[in-house]
Design a protein around this motif. Structure first.
Motif, PDB file in Angstrom:
ATOM      1  N   LYS B  60      45.219  46.130  49.522  1.00 17.05           N
ATOM      2  CA  LYS B  60      46.104  45.422  48.576  1.00 17.05           C
ATOM      3  C   LYS B  60      46.568  46.342  47.448  1.00 17.05           C
ATOM      4  O   LYS B  60      47.414  45.939  46.641  1.00 17.05           O
ATOM      5  CB  LYS B  60      45.369  44.220  47.952  1.00 17.05           C
ATOM      6  N   CYS B  61      45.996  47.543  47.365  1.00 17.99           N
ATOM      7  CA  CYS B  61      46.397  48.460  46.286  1.00 17.99           C
ATOM      8  C   CYS B  61      47.884  48.764  46.436  1.00 17.99           C
ATOM      9  O   CYS B  61      48.377  48.968  47.548  1.00 17.99           O
ATOM     10  CB  CYS B  61      45.554  49.734  46.325  1.00 17.99           C
ATOM     11  N   LYS B  62      48.571  48.806  45.310  1.00 21.33           N
ATOM     12  CA  LYS B  62      50.047  48.727  45.364  1.00 21.33           C
ATOM     13  C   LYS B  62      50.750  49.899  46.037  1.00 21.33           C
ATOM     14  O   LYS B  62      51.839  49.721  46.569  1.00 21.33           O
ATOM     15  CB  LYS B  62      50.625  48.456  43.971  1.00 21.33           C
ATOM     16  N   THR B  63      50.168  51.080  46.066  1.00 22.51           N
ATOM     17  CA  THR B  63      50.873  52.197  46.705  1.00 22.51           C
ATOM     18  C   THR B  63      50.521  52.354  48.189  1.00 22.51           C
ATOM     19  O   THR B  63      51.049  53.244  48.860  1.00 22.51           O
ATOM     20  CB  THR B  63      50.607  53.535  45.981  1.00 22.51           C
ATOM     21  N   ASP B  65      50.852  51.777  51.962  1.00 27.13           N
ATOM     22  CA  ASP B  65      51.961  51.333  52.813  1.00 27.13           C
ATOM     23  C   ASP B  65      51.454  50.448  53.954  1.00 27.13           C
ATOM     24  O   ASP B  65      51.960  49.361  54.179  1.00 27.13           O
ATOM     25  CB  ASP B  65      52.703  52.561  53.356  1.00 27.13           C
ATOM     26  N   ASP B  98      51.777  58.911  46.279  1.00 30.13           N
ATOM     27  CA  ASP B  98      51.268  57.532  46.379  1.00 30.13           C
ATOM     28  C   ASP B  98      49.758  57.525  46.633  1.00 30.13           C
ATOM     29  O   ASP B  98      49.050  56.662  46.115  1.00 30.13           O
ATOM     30  CB  ASP B  98      51.966  56.784  47.532  1.00 30.13           C
ATOM     31  N   TYR B 102      46.790  55.973  44.278  1.00 29.92           N
ATOM     32  CA  TYR B 102      45.769  55.079  44.857  1.00 29.92           C
ATOM     33  C   TYR B 102      44.357  55.456  44.407  1.00 29.92           C
ATOM     34  O   TYR B 102      43.516  54.586  44.185  1.00 29.92           O
ATOM     35  CB  TYR B 102      45.867  55.130  46.385  1.00 29.92           C
ATOM     36  N   ASP B 105      43.813  53.715  41.282  1.00 31.71           N
ATOM     37  CA  ASP B 105      44.218  52.309  41.229  1.00 31.71           C
ATOM     38  C   ASP B 105      43.019  51.473  40.736  1.00 31.71           C
ATOM     39  O   ASP B 105      41.897  51.634  41.253  1.00 31.71           O
ATOM     40  CB  ASP B 105      44.654  51.856  42.636  1.00 31.71           C
ATOM     41  N   ASP B 107      42.029  48.504  41.281  1.00 36.87           N
ATOM     42  CA  ASP B 107      41.324  47.759  42.338  1.00 36.87           C
ATOM     43  C   ASP B 107      40.473  48.678  43.211  1.00 36.87           C
ATOM     44  O   ASP B 107      39.409  48.283  43.683  1.00 36.87           O
ATOM     45  CB  ASP B 107      42.337  46.997  43.209  1.00 36.87           C
ATOM     46  N   HIS B 108      40.958  49.895  43.429  1.00 32.45           N
ATOM     47  CA  HIS B 108      40.200  50.883  44.190  1.00 32.45           C
ATOM     48  C   HIS B 108      38.929  51.271  43.409  1.00 32.45           C
ATOM     49  O   HIS B 108      37.825  51.276  43.964  1.00 32.45           O
ATOM     50  CB  HIS B 108      41.091  52.116  44.449  1.00 32.45           C
TER      51      HIS B 108
END
Lengths: 129, 129
Positions: B60-63, B65, B98, B102, B105, B107-108
């Protein structure tokens, strides 16, 4: 006569019960998508580009669903990151059965025959996704 | 005066030639798609399903793909195949940049903070594709 018929009937039901789960398991296994991840450590002097041209044939094997090939990315050198290999191949299969077929695909075997003298080590990870 | 103008002209051309390749290289690097491949060896007693529920947040981390998570496939036990890990995560990124984003990030980082006591080893392979 009645008891013999009953006996045969019981055998038939028992037979169906015994084979059904195996069929279901096999069907389930066939449907399991998986990734076959390979890393190659090439011998000194082997041209990486030439090797990659040879390895590209792996992606053409008929049961391969998706194929990606790459070289180590210039990401941060952390203890947990292995950048020591030269070529990585990521193969997606629609089933474990497809991966098993790939192992004896004539093009795969030909690639190994032509190129196995070029690598000092290979590491493979197979996982269902 | 003419020679001074010529000198400035030459400097400008030289300057453009010197900076252009650097910009192009940076642009090229940003566009390099890559795979970030992670394997987790969990400590004894850690529930694999529970761990996978936690690890799902990585996708779900934004970068990120594309994200795939799996467990060892029941493929043939060959010397070159490592089936010893418990969980594999395959993350596709549209660029090396990206992937770098991450790594920090929130969340990570939260996932690592909450779960790093659950694994005995992690192995990462990063490669451009």
């Amino acid at each position: 006569m009645k008891s013999r018929r009953k006996f045969i009937q019981t055998l038939t039901v028992a037979g169906a019960a015994a084979t059904l789960p195996i069929n279901l398991i096999a069907e389930q296994m066939e449907k399991q998508k998986m990734i076959h991840q390979v890393f190659f450590w090439l011998k000194d002097g082997v041209d990486v580009s030439d090797f990659m041209k040879e390895a590209a044939v792996l992606g053409k094997c008929k049961t391969v669903d998706k194929f990606y090939m790459g070289t180590p990315a210039p990401t941060e050198a952390r203890n947990v990151v292995d950048h020591s290999y030269q070529v990585a191949c990521t193969l997606f299969f629609k089933s474990i059965e497809d991966q098993n077929v790939y192992q004896t695909d004539p093009d795969h075997l030909k690639f190994i025959e032509r190129n196995s003298n070029k690598w000092s080590a290979v590491k493979v990870y197979d996982f269902v996704i």
